[in-house]
Write a protein that holds these residues in place. Structure first.
Motif, PDB file in Angstrom:
ATOM      1  N   LEU A 195       0.825  -1.203   0.000  1.00  0.00           N
ATOM      2  CA  LEU A 195       0.000   0.000   0.000  1.00  0.00           C
ATOM      3  C   LEU A 195       0.858   1.250   0.000  1.00  0.00           C
ATOM      4  O   LEU A 195       1.981   1.261   0.499  1.00  0.00           O
ATOM      5  N   THR A 196       0.301   2.327  -0.553  1.00  0.00           N
ATOM      6  CA  THR A 196       0.948   3.636  -0.469  1.00  0.00           C
ATOM      7  C   THR A 196       0.848   4.147   0.958  1.00  0.00           C
ATOM      8  O   THR A 196       0.120   3.602   1.786  1.00  0.00           O
ATOM      9  N   TRP A 197       1.564   5.233   1.221  1.00  0.00           N
ATOM     10  CA  TRP A 197       1.505   5.807   2.571  1.00  0.00           C
ATOM     11  C   TRP A 197       0.076   6.183   2.941  1.00  0.00           C
ATOM     12  O   TRP A 197      -0.385   5.882   4.058  1.00  0.00           O
ATOM     13  N   GLU A 198      -0.645   6.833   2.015  1.00  0.00           N
ATOM     14  CA  GLU A 198      -1.992   7.296   2.353  1.00  0.00           C
ATOM     15  C   GLU A 198      -2.965   6.117   2.481  1.00  0.00           C
ATOM     16  O   GLU A 198      -3.872   6.139   3.326  1.00  0.00           O
ATOM     17  N   GLU A 199      -2.789   5.081   1.664  1.00  0.00           N
ATOM     18  CA  GLU A 199      -3.645   3.905   1.789  1.00  0.00           C
ATOM     19  C   GLU A 199      -3.391   3.173   3.104  1.00  0.00           C
ATOM     20  O   GLU A 199      -4.324   2.732   3.774  1.00  0.00           O
ATOM     21  N   ALA A 200      -2.134   3.057   3.475  1.00  0.00           N
ATOM     22  CA  ALA A 200      -1.781   2.344   4.708  1.00  0.00           C
ATOM     23  C   ALA A 200      -2.267   3.089   5.949  1.00  0.00           C
ATOM     24  O   ALA A 200      -2.590   2.469   6.972  1.00  0.00           O
ATOM     25  N   ALA A 201      -2.312   4.423   5.873  1.00  0.00           N
ATOM     26  CA  ALA A 201      -2.749   5.219   7.027  1.00  0.00           C
ATOM     27  C   ALA A 201      -4.257   5.148   7.240  1.00  0.00           C
ATOM     28  O   ALA A 201      -4.744   5.282   8.365  1.00  0.00           O
ATOM     29  N   SER A 202      -5.007   4.931   6.162  1.00  0.00           N
ATOM     30  CA  SER A 202      -6.455   5.121   6.228  1.00  0.00           C
ATOM     31  C   SER A 202      -7.236   4.062   7.003  1.00  0.00           C
ATOM     32  O   SER A 202      -8.270   4.381   7.586  1.00  0.00           O
ATOM     33  N   PRO A 203      -6.819   2.775   7.066  1.00  0.00           N
ATOM     34  CA  PRO A 203      -7.658   1.797   7.760  1.00  0.00           C
ATOM     35  C   PRO A 203      -7.668   1.934   9.273  1.00  0.00           C
ATOM     36  O   PRO A 203      -8.712   1.701   9.912  1.00  0.00           O
ATOM     37  N   GLY A 204      -6.510   2.240   9.866  1.00  0.00           N
ATOM     38  CA  GLY A 204      -6.271   2.220  11.303  1.00  0.00           C
ATOM     39  C   GLY A 204      -7.465   2.179  12.217  1.00  0.00           C
ATOM     40  O   GLY A 204      -7.881   1.116  12.684  1.00  0.00           O
ATOM     41  N   LEU A 205      -8.031   3.317  12.535  1.00  0.00           N
ATOM     42  CA  LEU A 205      -9.083   3.384  13.542  1.00  0.00           C
ATOM     43  C   LEU A 205     -10.310   2.589  13.132  1.00  0.00           C
ATOM     44  O   LEU A 205     -10.826   1.783  13.905  1.00  0.00           O
ATOM     45  N   VAL A 206     -10.799   2.790  11.901  1.00  0.00           N
ATOM     46  CA  VAL A 206     -12.066   2.162  11.530  1.00  0.00           C
ATOM     47  C   VAL A 206     -11.921   0.663  11.304  1.00  0.00           C
ATOM     48  O   VAL A 206     -12.826  -0.120  11.621  1.00  0.00           O
ATOM     49  N   ASN A 207     -10.804   0.217  10.750  1.00  0.00           N
ATOM     50  CA  ASN A 207     -10.606  -1.212  10.519  1.00  0.00           C
ATOM     51  C   ASN A 207     -10.556  -1.971  11.844  1.00  0.00           C
ATOM     52  O   ASN A 207     -11.217  -2.999  12.017  1.00  0.00           O
ATOM     53  N   CYS A 208      -9.778  -1.462  12.784  1.00  0.00           N
ATOM     54  CA  CYS A 208      -9.676  -2.116  14.091  1.00  0.00           C
ATOM     55  C   CYS A 208     -11.013  -2.083  14.821  1.00  0.00           C
ATOM     56  O   CYS A 208     -11.414  -3.069  15.462  1.00  0.00           O
ATOM     57  N   THR A 209     -11.708  -0.965  14.733  1.00  0.00           N
ATOM     58  CA  THR A 209     -13.022  -0.839  15.362  1.00  0.00           C
ATOM     59  C   THR A 209     -13.996  -1.862  14.792  1.00  0.00           C
ATOM     60  O   THR A 209     -14.725  -2.531  15.534  1.00  0.00           O
ATOM     61  N   ALA A 210     -14.023  -1.996  13.467  1.00  0.00           N
ATOM     62  CA  ALA A 210     -14.933  -2.942  12.827  1.00  0.00           C
ATOM     63  C   ALA A 210     -14.588  -4.377  13.209  1.00  0.00           C
ATOM     64  O   ALA A 210     -15.483  -5.206  13.422  1.00  0.00           O
ATOM     65  N   TYR A 211     -13.288  -4.676  13.305  1.00  0.00           N
ATOM     66  CA  TYR A 211     -12.868  -6.029  13.657  1.00  0.00           C
ATOM     67  C   TYR A 211     -13.386  -6.407  15.043  1.00  0.00           C
ATOM     68  O   TYR A 211     -13.975  -7.472  15.236  1.00  0.00           O
ATOM     69  N   ARG A 212     -13.148  -5.552  16.027  1.00  0.00           N
ATOM     70  CA  ARG A 212     -13.618  -5.867  17.393  1.00  0.00           C
ATOM     71  C   ARG A 212     -15.134  -5.926  17.437  1.00  0.00           C
ATOM     72  O   ARG A 212     -15.720  -6.844  18.006  1.00  0.00           O
ATOM     73  N   GLN A 213     -15.786  -4.932  16.845  1.00  0.00           N
ATOM     74  CA  GLN A 213     -17.231  -4.816  16.966  1.00  0.00           C
ATOM     75  C   GLN A 213     -17.956  -5.996  16.327  1.00  0.00           C
ATOM     76  O   GLN A 213     -18.982  -6.457  16.837  1.00  0.00           O
TER      77      GLN A 213
END
Length: 446
Positions: A195-213
């Motif tokens: 991934l590019t820098w901007e693509e790699a930065a974008s999942p963080g909060l929402v991806n982890c949140t969705a995984y737990r939830q």
């Protein structure tokens, strides 16, 4: 900062090279000001404009403490917590910083008359504090936003339960919408190198949140065959929930607001789509004071029509007040409503008869612990889950980027370039990227 950027872009700088770099006394950052918390007084939330409150300027580099790291931020992203911070709702985040500042001599650094915001980043480690052994200068990383102290017993089974649990960049200072960020070293994870820098930065909060939830045993504990109702299924949070449902053998029932968003959900592989605008569900009266159970029933009937007569096993809830009554109603007997965020309002109302007499469960979910975050990032790195980045702004335009999210004028995630001079940089694994190019770019240009 130019010497730091040159070292990152050279592709040949060693750990020793990064360790020897001179750090700046100040750095460029996006922040709100404590003396402006009343600037929107008298305006409704929708009328409040983040472009007025978010400033981009130089701020002093803080002192680095034990267990912490400085990261050169190549890119970050906008989350709804940055919108909340920028419009000073539901409360000013300076109260969080003041309370954190009273915890210890070290945390006093966070209690400042400005708040550097942002809860996502991708970048390169510049320096680590005493006690850090896993990470070293030059490491290419992303960061999750869980900040914990773990001095008490509560968080040692699930770090989200730590009494000193905070969200970095929202309840702490020195966030990711800046050229340099200060994080705890246990927030760091390896950057997915396709991934590019901007693509790699974008999942963080929402991806982890969705995984737990949705996936984790601490949340919905989703299993194969589950019918999962996903509100805002093409958004930053819902886009990841849709992917997790599909990957895990569940059947997502995707609620979207227009045909453009429905097309995105279909492109991810979802087949059961409810377009709220076309079907015109009105869960509340025009004054927003009373809900209409007939509309809950109409919504439930539509779900059964799509699923072949089955009800919802898990509701992925995040709009809150606007949808919560309907969510409780349509969940099957013994089913689960997982809830976070409440972007349409925190004061939920539902008919408890449908919860209590049908043994349904409401599970609260808030971000993710380090293990859940690591698993979510691992799935990104393996190409099983893909970023939902749709658009990227420069740091100087962070106010406009936040306004887009505030007004829901976006799809997926909105990225922000910090040190990265342009989009498209940072890829090391080009072969893997080529295999997933279509999925990576799914949200682009929409």
């Amino acid at each position: 900062m130019q010497n730091i950027l040159d070292a990152i872009q050279s592709g040949s700088a060693t750990t020793e090279d990064f360790a020897s770099l001179e750090l700046p006394e100040s750095y460029r950052a996006a922040f709100v000001k404590k003396d402006e918390v009343d600037m929107f007084e008298g305006l409704t939330a929708k009328e409040k404009d983040p472009r007025r409150s978010l400033h981009v300027d130089e701020v002093p580099l803080p002192e680095l403490g034990p267990g912490e790291a400085f990261v050169a931020v190549m890119a970050s992203a906008i989350n709804y917590n940055t919108v909340w911070t920028s419009i000073f709702e539901p409360v000013s985040t300076f109260g969080f910083l003041e309370r954190y500042g009273r915890s210890s001599e070290l945390t006093k650094r966070h209690d400042l008359p400005y708040h550097v915001v942002g809860s996502d980043l991708s970048g390169v480690v510049l320096k680590t504090g005493p006690g850090v052994t896993r990470w070293k200068p030059g490491d290419r990383v992303v960061a999750h936003c869980l900040s914990v102290e773990l001095e008490g017993p509560d968080g040692h089974n699930d770090t989200m339960l730590d009494t000193e649990q905070r969200i970095w960049g929202f309840e702490t200072n020195f966030g990711g919408l800046a050229d340099v960020a200060m994080v705890k070293a246990n927030q760091l994870m390896p950057k997915p190198e396709h991934l590019t820098w901007e693509e790699a930065a974008s999942p963080g909060l929402v991806n982890c949140t969705a995984y737990r939830q949705l996936v984790s045993k601490n949340g919905g504990d989703m299993k194969q065959g589950d019918n999962v109702l996903i509100w805002g299924a093409s958004g930053g949070l819902g886009g990841f929930a849709t992917q997790y449902a599909l990957n895990g053998g569940a059947t997502p029932v995707c609620v979207v607001s227009n045909e453009e968003k429905a097309a995105i959900a279909r492109s991810m592989g979802a087949e059961l789509i409810i377009n709220r605008s076309e079907e015109d569900y009105r869960f509340w009266n025009d004054e927003g004071t009373q809900q209409d159970p007939k509309e809950w029933k109409r919504f439930g009937a539509r779900i059964r029509e799509l699923t072949g007569g089955e009800d919802i096993d898990i509701v992925f809830e995040h709009p809150g007040r606007e949808t919560f009554g309907a969510s409780v109603f349509v969940t099957r007997k013994g089913g689960t409503i997982t809830t976070c965020a409440s972007t349409s309002g925190y004061m939920h109302e539902y008919d408890n008869r449908y919860l209590w007499m049908n043994l349904k469960r409401i599970i609260s979910s808030h971000f993710a612990n380090y293990r859940e975050s690591w698993e979510a990032n691992r799935l990104i790195a393996k190409g099983r889950i893909h970023p939902t980045l749709s658009r990227t702004y420069p740091l100087a335009a962070v106010g406009q980027a936040s306004l887009d999210v505030h007004q829901n004028a976006h799809q997926g995630k909105v990225g922000v370039l910090c040190l990265a001079p342009e989009e498209g940089l940072g890829v090391l694994d080009h072969e893997m990227r080529a295999r997933h190019e279509t999925a990576i770019n799914r949200f682009r240009g929409v």
